[in-house]
Design a protein around this motif. Structure first.
Motif, PDB file in Angstrom:
ATOM      1  N   THR A 111     -24.382 110.022  34.048  1.00 16.06           N
ATOM      2  CA  THR A 111     -25.326 109.949  32.916  1.00 16.06           C
ATOM      3  C   THR A 111     -26.501 109.051  33.299  1.00 16.06           C
ATOM      4  O   THR A 111     -26.742 108.019  32.663  1.00 16.06           O
ATOM      5  N   PHE A 112     -27.248 109.432  34.300  1.00 15.31           N
ATOM      6  CA  PHE A 112     -28.314 108.577  34.814  1.00 15.31           C
ATOM      7  C   PHE A 112     -29.476 108.455  33.832  1.00 15.31           C
ATOM      8  O   PHE A 112     -29.934 107.351  33.530  1.00 15.31           O
ATOM      9  N   THR A 113     -29.967 109.577  33.345  1.00  9.26           N
ATOM     10  CA  THR A 113     -31.095 109.536  32.419  1.00  9.26           C
ATOM     11  C   THR A 113     -30.714 108.839  31.126  1.00  9.26           C
ATOM     12  O   THR A 113     -31.470 108.009  30.601  1.00  9.26           O
ATOM     13  N   GLU A 114     -29.521 109.161  30.627  1.00  9.29           N
ATOM     14  CA  GLU A 114     -29.074 108.551  29.380  1.00  9.29           C
ATOM     15  C   GLU A 114     -28.882 107.043  29.526  1.00  9.29           C
ATOM     16  O   GLU A 114     -29.254 106.268  28.636  1.00  9.29           O
ATOM     17  N   GLY A 115     -28.290 106.631  30.641  1.00  5.82           N
ATOM     18  CA  GLY A 115     -28.101 105.207  30.874  1.00  5.82           C
ATOM     19  C   GLY A 115     -29.418 104.476  31.019  1.00  5.82           C
ATOM     20  O   GLY A 115     -29.597 103.369  30.493  1.00  5.82           O
ATOM     21  N   ARG A 116     -30.334 105.085  31.759  1.00  6.22           N
ATOM     22  CA  ARG A 116     -31.665 104.474  31.911  1.00  6.22           C
ATOM     23  C   ARG A 116     -32.365 104.371  30.559  1.00  6.22           C
ATOM     24  O   ARG A 116     -33.048 103.375  30.278  1.00  6.22           O
ATOM     25  N   ASP A 117     -32.185 105.366  29.680  1.00  4.03           N
ATOM     26  CA  ASP A 117     -32.793 105.313  28.351  1.00  4.03           C
ATOM     27  C   ASP A 117     -32.245 104.149  27.527  1.00  4.03           C
ATOM     28  O   ASP A 117     -32.980 103.517  26.763  1.00  4.03           O
ATOM     29  N   VAL A 118     -30.945 103.881  27.676  1.00  3.83           N
ATOM     30  CA  VAL A 118     -30.356 102.725  26.993  1.00  3.83           C
ATOM     31  C   VAL A 118     -31.068 101.449  27.429  1.00  3.83           C
ATOM     32  O   VAL A 118     -31.434 100.592  26.607  1.00  3.83           O
ATOM     33  N   ILE A 119     -31.279 101.304  28.726  1.00  8.60           N
ATOM     34  CA  ILE A 119     -31.913 100.093  29.262  1.00  8.60           C
ATOM     35  C   ILE A 119     -33.371 100.000  28.835  1.00  8.60           C
ATOM     36  O   ILE A 119     -33.827  98.956  28.345  1.00  8.60           O
ATOM     37  N   VAL A 120     -34.118 101.080  28.991  1.00  9.59           N
ATOM     38  CA  VAL A 120     -35.557 101.058  28.715  1.00  9.59           C
ATOM     39  C   VAL A 120     -35.832 100.821  27.229  1.00  9.59           C
ATOM     40  O   VAL A 120     -36.699 100.024  26.863  1.00  9.59           O
ATOM     41  N   LYS A 121     -35.091 101.508  26.376  1.00 11.77           N
ATOM     42  CA  LYS A 121     -35.285 101.321  24.935  1.00 11.77           C
ATOM     43  C   LYS A 121     -34.903  99.903  24.526  1.00 11.77           C
ATOM     44  O   LYS A 121     -35.605  99.251  23.740  1.00 11.77           O
ATOM     45  N   GLY A 122     -33.796  99.413  25.078  1.00 13.14           N
ATOM     46  CA  GLY A 122     -33.390  98.045  24.781  1.00 13.14           C
ATOM     47  C   GLY A 122     -34.376  97.025  25.304  1.00 13.14           C
ATOM     48  O   GLY A 122     -34.648  96.011  24.652  1.00 13.14           O
ATOM     49  N   LEU A 123     -34.939  97.276  26.487  1.00 11.95           N
ATOM     50  CA  LEU A 123     -35.920  96.365  27.062  1.00 11.95           C
ATOM     51  C   LEU A 123     -37.173  96.306  26.203  1.00 11.95           C
ATOM     52  O   LEU A 123     -37.744  95.226  25.990  1.00 11.95           O
ATOM     53  N   LYS A 131     -42.124  88.888  21.106  1.00 16.08           N
ATOM     54  CA  LYS A 131     -43.507  88.844  20.636  1.00 16.08           C
ATOM     55  C   LYS A 131     -43.580  88.450  19.170  1.00 16.08           C
ATOM     56  O   LYS A 131     -44.505  87.746  18.746  1.00 16.08           O
ATOM     57  N   GLN A 132     -42.595  88.884  18.369  1.00 10.38           N
ATOM     58  CA  GLN A 132     -42.564  88.561  16.945  1.00 10.38           C
ATOM     59  C   GLN A 132     -41.795  87.268  16.654  1.00 10.38           C
ATOM     60  O   GLN A 132     -41.656  86.883  15.495  1.00 10.38           O
ATOM     61  N   GLY A 133     -41.297  86.606  17.696  1.00  8.21           N
ATOM     62  CA  GLY A 133     -40.551  85.367  17.493  1.00  8.21           C
ATOM     63  C   GLY A 133     -39.140  85.565  17.006  1.00  8.21           C
ATOM     64  O   GLY A 133     -38.482  84.616  16.570  1.00  8.21           O
ATOM     65  N   LYS A 134     -38.614  86.786  17.072  1.00  7.79           N
ATOM     66  CA  LYS A 134     -37.249  87.087  16.628  1.00  7.79           C
ATOM     67  C   LYS A 134     -36.310  86.942  17.817  1.00  7.79           C
ATOM     68  O   LYS A 134     -35.809  87.922  18.370  1.00  7.79           O
ATOM     69  N   LEU A 135     -36.062  85.708  18.196  1.00  7.51           N
ATOM     70  CA  LEU A 135     -35.401  85.450  19.467  1.00  7.51           C
ATOM     71  C   LEU A 135     -33.927  85.825  19.463  1.00  7.51           C
ATOM     72  O   LEU A 135     -33.403  86.303  20.472  1.00  7.51           O
ATOM     73  N   ALA A 136     -33.235  85.611  18.355  1.00  7.57           N
ATOM     74  CA  ALA A 136     -31.804  85.930  18.320  1.00  7.57           C
ATOM     75  C   ALA A 136     -31.569  87.416  18.540  1.00  7.57           C
ATOM     76  O   ALA A 136     -30.676  87.812  19.289  1.00  7.57           O
ATOM     77  N   ALA A 137     -32.378  88.249  17.880  1.00  6.19           N
ATOM     78  CA  ALA A 137     -32.234  89.695  18.053  1.00  6.19           C
ATOM     79  C   ALA A 137     -32.515  90.092  19.494  1.00  6.19           C
ATOM     80  O   ALA A 137     -31.822  90.943  20.068  1.00  6.19           O
ATOM     81  N   GLY A 138     -33.532  89.474  20.101  1.00  7.56           N
ATOM     82  CA  GLY A 138     -33.854  89.778  21.491  1.00  7.56           C
ATOM     83  C   GLY A 138     -32.751  89.359  22.440  1.00  7.56           C
ATOM     84  O   GLY A 138     -32.445  90.069  23.412  1.00  7.56           O
ATOM     85  N   ARG A 139     -32.125  88.220  22.179  1.00  6.89           N
ATOM     86  CA  ARG A 139     -31.032  87.752  23.043  1.00  6.89           C
ATOM     87  C   ARG A 139     -29.836  88.694  22.973  1.00  6.89           C
ATOM     88  O   ARG A 139     -29.207  88.991  23.994  1.00  6.89           O
ATOM     89  N   GLU A 140     -29.509  89.120  21.763  1.00  6.81           N
ATOM     90  CA  GLU A 140     -28.381  90.045  21.616  1.00  6.81           C
ATOM     91  C   GLU A 140     -28.644  91.342  22.377  1.00  6.81           C
ATOM     92  O   GLU A 140     -27.771  91.853  23.081  1.00  6.81           O
ATOM     93  N   GLN A 141     -29.849  91.878  22.232  1.00  8.01           N
ATOM     94  CA  GLN A 141     -30.174  93.135  22.896  1.00  8.01           C
ATOM     95  C   GLN A 141     -30.194  92.962  24.409  1.00  8.01           C
ATOM     96  O   GLN A 141     -29.762  93.854  25.153  1.00  8.01           O
ATOM     97  N   LEU A 142     -30.661  91.823  24.887  1.00  6.31           N
ATOM     98  CA  LEU A 142     -30.697  91.568  26.325  1.00  6.31           C
ATOM     99  C   LEU A 142     -29.290  91.611  26.912  1.00  6.31           C
ATOM    100  O   LEU A 142     -29.058  92.225  27.962  1.00  6.31           O
ATOM    101  N   GLY A 143     -28.346  90.951  26.257  1.00  7.83           N
ATOM    102  CA  GLY A 143     -26.980  90.958  26.768  1.00  7.83           C
ATOM    103  C   GLY A 143     -26.420  92.360  26.889  1.00  7.83           C
ATOM    104  O   GLY A 143     -25.747  92.691  27.871  1.00  7.83           O
ATOM    105  N   LYS A 144     -26.701  93.194  25.915  1.00  4.52           N
ATOM    106  CA  LYS A 144     -26.168  94.559  25.922  1.00  4.52           C
ATOM    107  C   LYS A 144     -26.724  95.381  27.084  1.00  4.52           C
ATOM    108  O   LYS A 144     -25.983  96.051  27.808  1.00  4.52           O
ATOM    109  N   ILE A 145     -28.036  95.340  27.266  1.00  2.00           N
ATOM    110  CA  ILE A 145     -28.615  96.208  28.301  1.00  2.00           C
ATOM    111  C   ILE A 145     -28.306  95.691  29.700  1.00  2.00           C
ATOM    112  O   ILE A 145     -28.244  96.474  30.654  1.00  2.00           O
ATOM    113  N   LEU A 146     -28.077  94.382  29.834  1.00  2.00           N
ATOM    114  CA  LEU A 146     -27.723  93.864  31.149  1.00  2.00           C
ATOM    115  C   LEU A 146     -26.365  94.395  31.599  1.00  2.00           C
ATOM    116  O   LEU A 146     -26.156  94.636  32.788  1.00  2.00           O
TER     117      LEU A 146
END
Length: 945
Positions: A111-123, A131-146
């Motif tokens: 699932t290369f395209t699908e997996g890459r889409d998970v990363i790109v959308k999450g990134l 950019k909006q200062g919503k750091l907690a949401a960004g941290r949670e999303q970062l952990g998932k895509i990593l």
């Protein structure tokens, strides 16, 4: 001096090896993630120090959160840094829990395209959140895509194809990931347990990219395809048998475990570098929790009678900012939430102290109508917008109109572990409208009723470990001293207790050698006490001139006492016939973090519970010591908040300042966490620290599915949830709230049998005009029949408009002038560049220097796409410049230019080189260096910390 490339290579070599799966001496996703964060943070702090002309001292290897925070000159933020790393690590780990069956989240089944889409959308979501200062949401999303990104290197044949650097196209949309042929056979049977040669030679020669297939239940996969492998993979039992994963040393391709983990770490670093370039260095460090002081957060009633209170807030804010803005206690962020009736908000967040002063000074008192106001709506907004562990001050002279938010607010307090202090002026409700001034009996009845209205504030203060301070408006300036005292980033809680019925009671507490500024806070009417020092000296509260008390101040129901700090065992004897709260605080670098844990059935190991722990049964807790590399935990207890009951735990050291604590029973009443230990091997005095937040266990469990955390404006998002109970059945009430005022659809109740469970769905839609990058904190609460028990699930959603721009801005060289010669310090060179984002781009957002010591100036060049004209001037001693160019959705590019001293002093020397490119050339270069150095030098096995 080492180049940035060489330094980053060195950083990655200093930390040893990492890995994917817990077990043996293999290494995990969490180790890969943490070490990449520590390395990148060190590099960014070094870059900022050099830009400011400061020296930078590298921390000794292996890097830790403590040593990196010290190197970044933000030792008081090590707790926040620890907390951030823990959150990212935990969200990474939980991908295996919530997305165990999802092939695309692990790059299984090709699932290369699908997996890459998970990363790109999450990134894209991470960048928008920052950019909006919503750091907690960004941290949670970062952990998932990593997690998904790292799995590529273990689950694919990228390593077997002899690649020595990461696949950069995994973090870029609309690019070629590799040569993929889903119809082509890729594997043969393993030779018994030996799978070293099970990938077909022609697949490796032709660079055909593949991943293993995985199924927990069914032995089915396309003919000739590789399997993931392992006991849980049923596809590995059919031909071609075996597998190719490199999750651990004992995996089918475990002989490549170290190479896979190193490439995964390099890829993690590459993604972090992309986030860094999009955010800018200072914002990136704030995102990772590297800050100076604590947040400063005010929630302020702006209705008609609050003029005096607002004036006092303005005075305190100005004084506090002026005293701390140049110190290490400078607030990391300033947050203001006004509320009125029926309006509340908006939340104002800034890192600029002068901008915050301006926002405070612009407040006016007006309107309000009837007495109750939207105080809990304002507090809910503050709790979701402020960083975890914040100290929040709410000012009002009215009861809460939105008392229905009490339970969701308590849930947020428990999740964020923030402290809320209520500054209540006048008698609640006696303002604006008293309908019966001539009727004393009715007025007295109203007084009794309004005193009960204040209980919600008392309960919230107790739940958070904050103060409920009642004063007159004229007394408020005297009471606000707590704001200055509480704003220190090194403040720790040593003891805390609440007594709803006054009784004589003794409270012991230990002061270790790291504690200074020892202070006692007491709220309550007619409370007296006697202090006994470690040397046996006693002093009563009526004797303010004794040897133990430096100063004592009483105002309204609030009393502060500053003590002469003495190391050893103290005792305070409280005497009162009224309810009171007692809190003992001091300044110390040593503190702790804690999370309750549960056991995960499919993957094994522990995971952090996002809601209340289970009451009346055994349980486990993770404790992390912050502010010290030598402190150890000796004791951990659960202490009843309003009583003397204690449940002691057994402590197991896990290494790296982490400890696992097991309890035979989790109390069914409110409790706090008490930790004791040694600050060093030579210390004979135990340190004592206590949590601020009151914890309440539950027989209910509420779980929200983590199917998707991105909310597209105008598109409904459905979130399944389950409610289970270990107690009696019946009809359970469901309440769903959020901090944005959106209107979700959900069942108002669920029917559960005794010991059973039931499911429901929440559907929420963000309006079309919702800002991309903002977040929504959703609280799903279940209440047992009769209101005897409650529990909740919190889900943080990121609002993200669909991103269609994945092309970074481009640089066009306008002019380059140089008269550089051998005497470089006396000569300069100049560069002029036009940066554009194309006709369909989102526009140029920022241009910065990523390499070079010159001066950069930018100006808008007109047009709808934010075209910028960039000028750069530097001495000839710094002949290179690299510009980082970022558009409004975070696409990052680099433009590199260089001049070399020629044989002529003309404005454009014939031998001068002028090279401009838009690429990730610098990132690829240092990653290549990382790979070559690490893969060539690593010879030892990894050990789990």
């Amino acid at each position: 001096m080492m180049s940035g490339l060489a330094v980053l290579c060195l950083l990655l070599l200093q930390t040893g090896a990492h890995g994917f799966r817990l077990g043996g001496n293999s290494v995990t996703h969490q180790q890969i993630t943490e070490n990449a964060i520590l390395n990148m943070t060190t590099q960014v702090c070094r870059a900022l120090a050099m830009a400011e002309g400061k020296d930078f001292k590298f921390p000794p290897p292996p890097f830790t959160a403590e040593s990196v925070a010290l190197a970044c000159e933000t030792t008081k933020s090590s707790k926040t840094f620890h907390k951030t790393i823990s959150l990212i690590r935990e969200k990474n780990k939980m991908v295996d829990y919530y997305f165990f069956w999802s092939a695309k989240h692990h790059f299984d089944d090709e699932t290369f395209t699908e997996g890459r889409d998970v990363i790109v959308k999450g990134l894209s979501s991470v960048k928008a959140s920052i950019k909006q200062g919503k750091l907690a949401a960004g941290r949670e999303q970062l952990g998932k895509i990593l997690h998904t990104l790292q799995d590529f290197y273990s689950h694919s044949n990228w390593v077997e194809m002899k690649n020595e650097q990461p696949n950069s196209n995994l973090i870029r949309a609309n690019t070629i990931i590799g040569n993929i042929d889903k119809n082509r056979p890729t594997c043969r049977n393993c030779d018994g347990d030996n799978c070293m040669n099970n990938i077909l030679e022609d697949v490796l020669q032709d660079k055909i990219l593949t991943t293993g297939y995985f199924s927990y239940f069914f032995p089915s996969k396309p003919k000739g395809k590789c399997s993931h492998g392992g006991k849980a993979d049923q596809t590995s039992r059919i031909e071609p048998k075996g597998g190719i994963n490199k999750d651990a040393f004992d995996s089918n391709h475990g002989y490549l475990h170290l190479q896979a983990t190193k490439l995964a770490e390099a890829a993690t670093t590459e993604l972090l570098e992309d986030v860094r370039q999009a955010a800018g260095d200072k914002s990136f460090l704030r995102f990772l929790g590297i800050t100076r002081g604590k947040p400063l957060c005010f929630v302020i009633d702006t209705t008609g009678s609050m003029m005096d209170d607002i004036t006092e807030v303005k005075r305190v804010t100005s004084s506090l900012i002026d005293s701390k803005v140049v110190t290490e206690d400078e607030p990391s962020v300033y947050i203001l939430v006004p509320f009125n009736d029926p309006e509340f908000g908006p939340l104002i967040r800034t890192t600029d102290p002068e901008a915050f002063k301006k926002s405070i000074n612009s407040l006016t008192a007006d309107g309000g109508g009837d007495a109750p106001e939207m105080s809990l709506s304002g507090l809910q907004l503050a709790l979701t917008g402020a960083p975890s562990g914040s100290e929040i001050f709410l000012f009002t002279d009215a009861p809460a109109k939105d008392i229905n938010l009490k339970s969701p607010v308590i849930a947020l307090i428990e999740q964020t572990k923030s402290v809320v202090n209520f500054m209540i002026t006048k008698v609640l409700g006696f303002r604006r409208r008293r309908q019966s001034d001539d009727n004393q009996q009715e007025e007295q009845q109203q007084y009794r009723m309004l005193r009960s209205d204040s209980q919600v504030y008392r309960d919230l203060a107790d739940a958070s470990g904050g103060q409920f301070i009642e004063v007159t408006k004229s007394e408020l300036p005297k009471a606000t001293s707590i704001i200055t005292e509480s704003s220190s980033a090194s403040l720790v809680t040593l003891l805390q207790a609440t007594r709803n019925a006054g009784n004589a009671e003794n409270f012991p507490f230990t002061i270790d050698e790291t504690v200074t500024s020892l202070t006692i806070y007491i709220t309550g009417r007619s409370v007296s006490f006697t202090l006994i020092s470690p040397s046996g000296v006693a002093q009563s509260s009526t004797n303010v001139s004794g040897p133990l008390i430096i100063t004592s101040c009483s105002v309204g129901n609030f009393q502060t006492v500053q003590l002469n700090t003495q190391v050893g065992l103290w005792e305070i004897k409280m005497m009162s016939t009224n309810p009171y709260t007692l809190k003992v605080v001091g300044k110390s670098p040593i503190d702790f973090l804690f999370d309750f844990l549960d056991v995960e059935g499919l993957t094994g190991g522990y995971y952090v519970i996002d809601s209340r722990p289970k009451a009346g049964v055994n349980g486990s807790m993770q404790v992390t010591i912050t502010g010290s590399t030598s402190a150890v935990v000796r004791e951990a207890s659960l202490v009843e908040s309003s009583g003397s009951g204690v449940v002691n735990g057994s402590v197991e050291a896990q290494g790296g300042g982490e400890f696992l604590v097991h309890f035979d029973r989790i109390p069914s009443v409110d409790f706090v966490v008490l930790v004791k230990g040694q600050s060093s091997n030579t210390s004979n005095i135990l340190f004592q620290r206590q949590s601020n937040t009151n914890i309440r266990a539950s027989t209910l469990t509420v779980t929200a599915a983590d199917i998707n955390s991105i909310l597209v404006p105008g598109t409904p998002l459905s979130i399944p949830f389950t409610v289970s109970t270990t107690g009696a059945g019946g009809t359970f009430s469901i309440q769903v709230t959020n901090d944005r005022g959106f209107s979700p659809a959900f069942p108002s109740s669920l029917s559960l049998e005794t010991g059973g469970r039931a499911s429901g769905t929440v559907t929420i839609t963000a309006p079309l005009n919702t800002t991309s990058g903002s977040d929504v904190t959703l609280t799903i609460q279940a209440e047992a029949p009769g209101g005897t028990d409650t529990n909740y699930a919190l889900k943080r959603l990121t609002v993200l408009r669909t991103v269609t721009d994945f092309i970074p801005p481009v640089c066009q060289l306008h002019s380059l002038q140089s008269n550089c010669s051998s005497n470089c310090s006396l000569l300069t060179w100049e560069l002029s560049v036009l940066v554009t984002d194309g006709a369909n781009g989102t526009g140029v957002d920022r241009v910065s220097i990523t390499q070079g010591n010159g001066t950069l100036n930018t100006s808008l060049a007109g047009g709808d796409n934010g075209t910028m004209l960039v000028s750069y001037v530097s001495t000839c001693c710094s002949p290179d410049v690299e510009l980082g160019v970022v558009d409004h959705v975070g696409n990052v590019g680099t433009c590199f230019y260089t001049v070399r001293a020629g044989t002529t002093n003309s404005t454009q020397a014939p031998n001068t080189q002028a090279v401009g490119s838009l690429s990730t050339k610098a990132v690829q270069s240092f990653l290549l260096c990382i790979s070559i150095l690490i893969l060539g030098l690593i010879t030892s096995e990894a050990v789990i910390n």
